[in-house]
Design a protein around this motif. Structure first.
Motif, PDB file in Angstrom:
ATOM      1  N   SER A 122     -86.519  -9.916 -11.658  1.00 20.45           N
ATOM      2  CA  SER A 122     -86.810 -10.323 -13.035  1.00 20.45           C
ATOM      3  C   SER A 122     -85.518 -10.395 -13.839  1.00 20.45           C
ATOM      4  CB  SER A 122     -87.743  -9.310 -13.700  1.00 20.45           C
ATOM      5  OG  SER A 122     -88.938  -9.195 -12.973  1.00 20.45           O
ATOM      6  N   GLN A 123     -85.549 -11.155 -14.924  1.00 22.37           N
ATOM      7  CA  GLN A 123     -84.392 -11.163 -15.820  1.00 22.37           C
ATOM      8  C   GLN A 123     -84.135  -9.755 -16.343  1.00 22.37           C
ATOM      9  OE1 GLN A 123     -85.707 -14.035 -18.709  1.00 22.37           O
ATOM     10  NE2 GLN A 123     -84.514 -15.687 -17.771  1.00 22.37           N
ATOM     11  N   LEU A 152     -72.783 -10.089 -15.088  1.00 18.31           N
ATOM     12  CA  LEU A 152     -72.948  -8.996 -16.042  1.00 18.31           C
ATOM     13  C   LEU A 152     -74.338  -8.395 -15.918  1.00 18.31           C
ATOM     14  CD1 LEU A 152     -71.892  -7.397 -18.504  1.00 18.31           C
ATOM     15  CD2 LEU A 152     -72.692  -9.282 -19.951  1.00 18.31           C
ATOM     16  N   GLN A 153     -74.395  -7.077 -15.858  1.00 17.66           N
ATOM     17  CA  GLN A 153     -75.648  -6.315 -15.809  1.00 17.66           C
ATOM     18  C   GLN A 153     -75.605  -5.314 -16.946  1.00 17.66           C
ATOM     19  OE1 GLN A 153     -75.777  -2.763 -14.652  1.00 17.66           O
ATOM     20  NE2 GLN A 153     -77.929  -2.765 -15.187  1.00 17.66           N
ATOM     21  N   GLN A 206     -74.920   0.744 -21.529  1.00 16.54           N
ATOM     22  CA  GLN A 206     -74.066   0.666 -20.351  1.00 16.54           C
ATOM     23  C   GLN A 206     -73.974  -0.768 -19.863  1.00 16.54           C
ATOM     24  OE1 GLN A 206     -74.557   0.191 -16.758  1.00 16.54           O
ATOM     25  NE2 GLN A 206     -72.426   0.731 -16.405  1.00 16.54           N
ATOM     26  N   ALA A 207     -72.781  -1.181 -19.448  1.00 14.34           N
ATOM     27  CA  ALA A 207     -72.564  -2.524 -18.905  1.00 14.34           C
ATOM     28  C   ALA A 207     -71.799  -2.412 -17.592  1.00 14.34           C
ATOM     29  CB  ALA A 207     -71.778  -3.384 -19.886  1.00 14.34           C
ATOM     30  N   THR A 208     -72.198  -3.230 -16.626  1.00 15.27           N
ATOM     31  CA  THR A 208     -71.459  -3.360 -15.369  1.00 15.27           C
ATOM     32  C   THR A 208     -71.028  -4.814 -15.254  1.00 15.27           C
ATOM     33  OG1 THR A 208     -72.771  -1.612 -14.349  1.00 15.27           O
ATOM     34  CG2 THR A 208     -71.529  -3.061 -12.864  1.00 15.27           C
ATOM     35  N   VAL A 245     -81.331  -5.034 -17.713  1.00 14.59           N
ATOM     36  CA  VAL A 245     -81.072  -6.468 -17.556  1.00 14.59           C
ATOM     37  C   VAL A 245     -80.415  -6.673 -16.194  1.00 14.59           C
ATOM     38  CG1 VAL A 245     -79.902  -8.503 -18.488  1.00 14.59           C
ATOM     39  CG2 VAL A 245     -80.800  -6.751 -20.050  1.00 14.59           C
ATOM     40  N   SER A 246     -81.038  -7.497 -15.366  1.00 15.13           N
ATOM     41  CA  SER A 246     -80.499  -7.780 -14.033  1.00 15.13           C
ATOM     42  C   SER A 246     -79.122  -8.415 -14.139  1.00 15.13           C
ATOM     43  CB  SER A 246     -81.419  -8.737 -13.281  1.00 15.13           C
ATOM     44  OG  SER A 246     -82.643  -8.115 -12.982  1.00 15.13           O
TER      45      SER A 246
END
Length: 130
Positions: free
Chosen positions: A17-18, A117-118, A72-74, A28-29
């Motif tokens: 899923s998005q 980006l996740q 958090q961001a990856t 968020v994927s």
């Protein structure tokens, strides 16, 4: 658990899923900078960074969130030399907000893109959020 989808961001090409909202968080994927039918190699890294951030912003909005809610961001980057460019674009989208973040240089990404980006965001506690 609630699945989040918006037509303002690319439809996933795989079995995912998005985004998924669960227990007060939005996951968020990993999102690639879908730029239409044009070959990703014909877009520079800045264009890809702007596209992926706009798309993630649309998914956040579909869940009632905004970048200020991101905890958090990856970031996956093809080429560590792109780090400064991504950081510049990212800081324009997030403004003063500075969530936890990891940047992972990688040799390649799917479909020839140069950034993915996740995100994890806190869902609003009031209003019409899922």
């Amino acid at each position: 658990m609630k699945i989040i989808h918006t037509d303002a961001a690319p439809t996933p090409r795989g079995h995912y899923s998005q985004a998924v909202a669960h227990n007060g968080l939005l996951y968020v994927s990993g999102m690639l900078p879908e730029l239409g039918a044009i070959d990703p190699g014909s877009h520079d890294f800045r264009q890809q960074s702007e596209a992926v951030l706009r798309q993630c912003e649309a998914v956040l909005a579909a869940a009632g969130c905004r970048y200020a809610d991101v905890v958090q961001a990856t970031v996956y980057l093809v080429g560590v030399e792109n780090w400064a460019t991504f950081n510049d674009v990212y800081s324009r989208f997030l403004g003063e907000h500075k969530p936890a973040r990891v940047v992972v240089p990688v040799p390649a990404l799917h479909h020839g893109y140069a950034v993915e980006l996740q995100l994890i965001a806190a869902l609003p506690t009031t209003g019409d959020a899922p």
